[in-house]
Design an enzyme around this catalytic site. Structure first.
Site, PDB file in Angstrom:
ATOM      1  N   GLY A   1      12.419  -6.958   1.362  1.00  0.00           N
ATOM      2  CA  GLY A   1      12.401  -7.733   0.123  1.00  0.00           C
ATOM      3  C   GLY A   1      12.866  -6.915  -1.077  1.00  0.00           C
TER       4      GLY A   1
ATOM      5  CB  ALA B   1       7.115  -8.392   2.580  1.00  0.00           C
TER       6      ALA B   1
ATOM      7  CD  GLU C   1      15.526 -10.095   1.803  1.00  0.00           C
ATOM      8  OE1 GLU C   1      16.019 -10.730   2.745  1.00  0.00           O
ATOM      9  OE2 GLU C   1      14.293 -10.038   1.612  1.00  0.00           O
TER      10      GLU C   1
HETATM   11  N1  CAA Z   1       3.879  -2.681   2.970  1.00  0.00           N
HETATM   12  C1  CAA Z   1       2.670  -2.140   2.797  1.00  0.00           C
HETATM   13  N2  CAA Z   1       2.462  -0.813   2.620  1.00  0.00           N
HETATM   14  C2  CAA Z   1       3.544  -0.017   2.611  1.00  0.00           C
HETATM   15  C3  CAA Z   1       4.848  -0.525   2.786  1.00  0.00           C
HETATM   16  C4  CAA Z   1       5.002  -1.922   2.960  1.00  0.00           C
HETATM   17  N3  CAA Z   1       6.197  -2.518   3.077  1.00  0.00           N
HETATM   18  N4  CAA Z   1       5.711   0.520   2.758  1.00  0.00           N
HETATM   19  C5  CAA Z   1       4.970   1.620   2.556  1.00  0.00           C
HETATM   20  N5  CAA Z   1       3.665   1.305   2.472  1.00  0.00           N
HETATM   21  C6  CAA Z   1       2.545   2.208   2.269  1.00  0.00           C
HETATM   22  C7  CAA Z   1       2.203   2.976   3.544  1.00  0.00           C
HETATM   23  O1  CAA Z   1       1.411   2.203   4.397  1.00  0.00           O
HETATM   24  C8  CAA Z   1       1.491   4.173   2.959  1.00  0.00           C
HETATM   25  O2  CAA Z   1       0.183   3.813   2.611  1.00  0.00           O
HETATM   26  P1  CAA Z   1      -1.088   4.686   3.157  1.00  0.00           P
HETATM   27  O3  CAA Z   1      -0.883   6.036   2.539  1.00  0.00           O
HETATM   28  O4  CAA Z   1      -2.256   3.935   2.623  1.00  0.00           O
HETATM   29  O5  CAA Z   1      -0.971   4.712   4.635  1.00  0.00           O
HETATM   30  C9  CAA Z   1       2.220   4.437   1.657  1.00  0.00           C
HETATM   31  O6  CAA Z   1       2.887   3.216   1.338  1.00  0.00           O
HETATM   32  C10 CAA Z   1       3.281   5.533   1.777  1.00  0.00           C
HETATM   33  O7  CAA Z   1       4.138   5.189   2.866  1.00  0.00           O
HETATM   34  P2  CAA Z   1       4.510   6.202   4.064  1.00  0.00           P
HETATM   35  O8  CAA Z   1       3.392   7.162   4.288  1.00  0.00           O
HETATM   36  O9  CAA Z   1       4.950   5.378   5.219  1.00  0.00           O
HETATM   37  O10 CAA Z   1       5.735   6.981   3.381  1.00  0.00           O
HETATM   38  P3  CAA Z   1       6.973   7.673   4.134  1.00  0.00           P
HETATM   39  O11 CAA Z   1       7.710   8.394   3.062  1.00  0.00           O
HETATM   40  O12 CAA Z   1       6.522   8.414   5.322  1.00  0.00           O
HETATM   41  O13 CAA Z   1       7.877   6.446   4.682  1.00  0.00           O
HETATM   42  C11 CAA Z   1       9.038   4.332   4.477  1.00  0.00           C
HETATM   43  C12 CAA Z   1       8.511   5.600   3.758  1.00  0.00           C
HETATM   44  C13 CAA Z   1      10.157   4.714   5.428  1.00  0.00           C
HETATM   45  C14 CAA Z   1       9.579   3.413   3.389  1.00  0.00           C
HETATM   46  C15 CAA Z   1       7.904   3.650   5.260  1.00  0.00           C
HETATM   47  O14 CAA Z   1       6.772   3.516   4.412  1.00  0.00           O
HETATM   48  C16 CAA Z   1       8.253   2.275   5.763  1.00  0.00           C
HETATM   49  O15 CAA Z   1       8.949   2.154   6.759  1.00  0.00           O
HETATM   50  N6  CAA Z   1       7.740   1.214   5.102  1.00  0.00           N
HETATM   51  C17 CAA Z   1       7.958  -0.161   5.541  1.00  0.00           C
HETATM   52  C18 CAA Z   1       9.320  -0.689   5.122  1.00  0.00           C
HETATM   53  C19 CAA Z   1       9.556  -2.072   5.662  1.00  0.00           C
HETATM   54  O16 CAA Z   1       9.508  -2.323   6.858  1.00  0.00           O
HETATM   55  N7  CAA Z   1       9.832  -3.032   4.747  1.00  0.00           N
HETATM   56  C20 CAA Z   1      10.166  -4.403   5.099  1.00  0.00           C
HETATM   57  C21 CAA Z   1       8.954  -5.270   4.983  1.00  0.00           C
HETATM   58  S1  CAA Z   1       9.232  -6.902   5.625  1.00  0.00           S
HETATM   59  C22 CAA Z   1       9.998  -7.758   4.368  1.00  0.00           C
HETATM   60  O17 CAA Z   1      10.319  -7.240   3.313  1.00  0.00           O
HETATM   61  C23 CAA Z   1      10.243  -9.233   4.662  1.00  0.00           C
HETATM   62  C24 CAA Z   1      10.993  -9.987   3.646  1.00  0.00           C
HETATM   63  O18 CAA Z   1      12.178 -10.272   3.800  1.00  0.00           O
HETATM   64  C25 CAA Z   1      10.337 -10.535   2.433  1.00  0.00           C
END
Ligand code: CAA
Length: 254
Positions: free
Chosen positions: A106, A66, A109
């Site tokens: 998500g 998400a 999922e």
């Molecule tokens: N939402 C919004 N933006 C996201 C994102 C997310 N889930 N994942 C990555 N991005 C964005 C980052 O904010 C970043 O944007 P900026 O350059 O503008 O800051 C860009 O994508 C690149 O990401 P990173 O710089 O963080 O890249 P990385 O290679 O260092 O790390 C990662 C990659 C480990 C995937 C890390 O981005 C991360 O942990 N992302 C979040 C993953 C997460 O927690 N997902 C679960 C969401 S909750 C959900 O899904 C609920 C549900 O059941 C529906």
């Protein structure tokens, strides 16, 4: 809605590839992406020319879950009003996830809602919601344990740790791991399925998915009915005739 968050490609006869296209956000699933999937899949379901779909992302990420930034200001009521992605789970035709890179939250999922999952060797699967204080909301606590077993699922949903493509393969979350990029392999499998009798493919998918939620006896009766119903199709005549005549079957979808 901007048109390009979900690209629609036609890589092989009767195959459509849907590509989530927000690489700058690692394909985080915002309202636009969810809406695009929810409106596109029913259209593909109704189109008799489409027999199999591949759901893919970009080079570094299938989908990172998400969109956390979108959710930042949301109240519980906003979340209740939000549209969820029902489109994949109710899609009646075979759908293959091609997971390159991250499939998180998500995104994992979405892969679980598909019928077959292929991944590249750099793929990482995870349910990191707990790290945000969230409970998975699209099958992580329900579909995941049914696929990988309780302990593997608990490991993923309680620690939020990512698992590698090889670990996902071992757990049964993934069917094949491909070096480099797995899109071509997913398309190849989709083309193989698209060359089969499409109504039969739908009956098989329905039997597997609906049967999984039934007692075995009822599920076996469902399978028997599907088996019998397939005999009503022209494609069964074609398949049997092609076998006897030692030629390739040409299934017309009737
Ligand atoms: N939402 C919004 N933006 C996201 C994102 C997310 N889930 N994942 C990555 N991005 C964005 C980052 O904010 C970043 O944007 P900026 O350059 O503008 O800051 C860009 O994508 C690149 O990401 P990173 O710089 O963080 O890249 P990385 O290679 O260092 O790390 C990662 C990659 C480990 C995937 C890390 O981005 C991360 O942990 N992302 C979040 C993953 C997460 O927690 N997902 C679960 C969401 S909750 C959900 O899904 C609920 C549900 O059941 C529906």
């Amino acid at each position: 809605m901007s048109a390009n968050v979900l690209l629609v490609e036609h890589p092989a006869p009767h195959v459509v590839l849907l590509r989530i296209n927000r690489p700058e956000a690692l394909n985080a699933l915002n309202a636009e992406v969810r809406e695009a999937i929810n409106t596109t899949l029913p259209r593909l379901d109704a189109d008799p020319e489409v027999r199999c779909v591949v759901l893919a992302g970009s080079e570094k990420s299938f989908a990172a879950g998400a969109d956390i930034k979108e959710r930042a200001g949301m109240s519980a009521v906003d979340v209740m009003k939000m549209s969820t992605t029902r489109g994949i789970a109710v899609f009646s035709k075979p759908i293959i996830a091609a997971v390159n890179g991250f499939a998180l939250g998500g995104g994992c999922e979405y892969a679980l809602q598909c019928d077959i999952v292929v991944a590249n060797d750099r793929a990482r699967f995870g349910q990191p919601e707990i790290k945000l204080g969230l409970v998975p909301g699209a099958g992580g606590t329900q579909r995941l344990p049914r696929v990988v077993g309780k302990h593997n699922a608990m490991y993923m949903v309680l620690t939020g740790n990512m698992v590698s493509a090889q670990d996902a393969l071992r757990m049964g979350l993934v069917c094949e791991v491909v070096e480099g990029n797995c899109d071509a392999r997913a398309i190849e499998l989709a083309a193989q399925i698209a060359a089969m009798a499409p109504l039969t493919a739908r009956l098989i998918k329905e039997a597997v998915n609906s049967g999984a939620d039934m007692a075995l006896d009822a599920a076996l009766r469902l399978e028997t009915r599907a088996h019998q119903l397939a005999f009503a199709t022209e494609d069964v005549r074609e398949g049997i005739a092609a076998f006897i005549e030692k030629r390739q079957a040409r299934f017309g979808g009737n």
